[in-house]
Design an enzyme around this catalytic site. Structure first.
Site, short mmCIF file in Angstrom:
data_model
loop_
_atom_site.label_atom_id
_atom_site.label_comp_id
_atom_site.label_asym_id
_atom_site.label_seq_id
_atom_site.Cartn_x
_atom_site.Cartn_y
_atom_site.Cartn_z
N SER A 196 0.83 -1.21 0.00
CA SER A 196 0.00 0.00 0.00
C SER A 196 0.86 1.26 0.00
O SER A 196 1.97 1.28 0.54
CB SER A 196 -0.91 0.02 1.22
OG SER A 196 -1.79 -1.08 1.20
N1 SAH Z 1 -1.23 -4.76 3.89
C1 SAH Z 1 -0.34 -4.76 2.74
C2 SAH Z 1 -1.09 -4.58 1.44
C3 SAH Z 1 -1.67 -5.85 1.01
S1 SAH Z 1 -2.40 -5.85 -0.59
C4 SAH Z 1 0.73 -3.70 2.91
O1 SAH Z 1 1.16 -3.50 4.01
O2 SAH Z 1 1.18 -3.13 1.95
C5 SAH Z 1 -3.85 -6.80 -0.21
C6 SAH Z 1 -3.61 -8.21 0.23
O3 SAH Z 1 -4.89 -8.74 0.56
C7 SAH Z 1 -3.03 -9.13 -0.83
O4 SAH Z 1 -1.86 -9.71 -0.35
C8 SAH Z 1 -4.12 -10.17 -1.04
O5 SAH Z 1 -3.64 -11.48 -1.30
C9 SAH Z 1 -4.84 -10.12 0.29
N2 SAH Z 1 -6.21 -10.64 0.28
C10 SAH Z 1 -7.16 -10.52 -0.69
N3 SAH Z 1 -8.29 -11.16 -0.32
C11 SAH Z 1 -8.05 -11.69 0.91
C12 SAH Z 1 -8.82 -12.48 1.82
N4 SAH Z 1 -10.07 -12.86 1.54
N5 SAH Z 1 -8.24 -12.86 2.98
C13 SAH Z 1 -6.98 -12.51 3.29
N6 SAH Z 1 -6.20 -11.76 2.47
C14 SAH Z 1 -6.71 -11.37 1.30
#
Ligand code: SAH
Length: 229
Positions: free
Chosen positions: A70
């Site tokens: 993010s």
């Molecule tokens: N928090 C991260 C950004 C993650 S991007 C940061 O610090 O930058 C979003 C993430 O959500 C991805 O890794 C994706 O695989 C995960 N994701 C999507 N759907 C999900 C679900 N149902 N349960 C858990 N994780 C999920």
């Protein structure tokens, strides 16, 4: 990893991190606790070495598995919204979408306890490796579909979704403590493909009598997906 890598040289130094903090301030982030937390977490350790020089720019970057880390300002705005008007640390926090683990590391600085869920096992392993060096106590990673939450650790004082969804999964609402807040990027207008959908940050608070909601900034997140991978 050597101490010098953690401490950083050149583009990975504390000075680079401090410049990111100044940009966040200029963008309107005022929560000093969040800014201090983001000043300590070495964001470059959460992206591929080839991208490390860009880790502190205000943008989302690829982290593999078609996912992204993010944008710094979005991490700051979301955590600040969970904290607004509250003293001290957030209590027990659940993050959905660990990704590379960056936001979980920031959350761990400002919370008593953090649980973070990820549905892609390869990414969760990567996050584990990224986080190992930081030795954050009270941060636990869980493999699973975050839409189900983590009933065994509920209720949570705060829930933060790092993936977009048309509506907040019912299980997550049910696992929010009274007085607790949930923040999520909600899809307000579906597009052709996730990238084109319109999303807005949505802040939900569970009060003693019901729910109160608030709409914040426009954002762009990868979609929340069902099941494990
Ligand atoms: N928090 C991260 C950004 C993650 S991007 C940061 O610090 O930058 C979003 C993430 O959500 C991805 O890794 C994706 O695989 C995960 N994701 C999507 N759907 C999900 C679900 N149902 N349960 C858990 N994780 C999920």
């Amino acid at each position: 990893m050597t101490a010098s890598k953690t401490r950083g040289i050149g583009f990975t130094s504390q000075r680079t991190r401090d410049r990111m903090i100044e940009r966040l301030r200029a963008q309107g982030v005022q929560d000093e606790t969040v800014l201090a937390a983001m000043a300590t977490v070495p964001r470059h350790l959460f992206v591929d070495e080839a991208l490390a020089s860009r880790a502190y720019e205000d943008m989302a970057l690829p982290i593999g598995f078609e996912q992204t880390i993010s944008q710094p300002v979005v991490v700051a705005v979301m955590i600040a919204a969970l904290r607004r008007g509250r003293e001290g640390k957030l209590g027990k926090v659940l993050e959905i979408g660990t990704g590379c683990g960056y936001q979980a590391a920031v959350l761990a600085q400002v919370s008593a306890e953090v649980y973070s869920m990820e549905r892609i096992s390869g990414l969760l392993e990567r996050a584990r490796a990224n986080l190992r060096e930081l030795r954050l106590r009270d941060l636990r990673l869980a493999y699973g579909d975050g839409a189900n939450g983590l009933p065994e650790a509920a209720p949570f004082d705060a829930i933060i979704l790092a993936a977009s969804t048309p509506e907040v999964p019912a299980a997550l609402k049910a696992q929010l403590a009274v007085g607790g807040r949930l923040i999520a990027p909600l899809i307000v207008k579906p597009g052709s493909g996730a990238a084109n959908s319109e999303q807005t940050l949505y802040l939900l608070e569970r009060t003693s009598t019901g729910w109160s909601e608030q709409w914040l900034d426009a954002v762009r997140f990868v979609p929340l997906r069902a099941g494990k991978q």
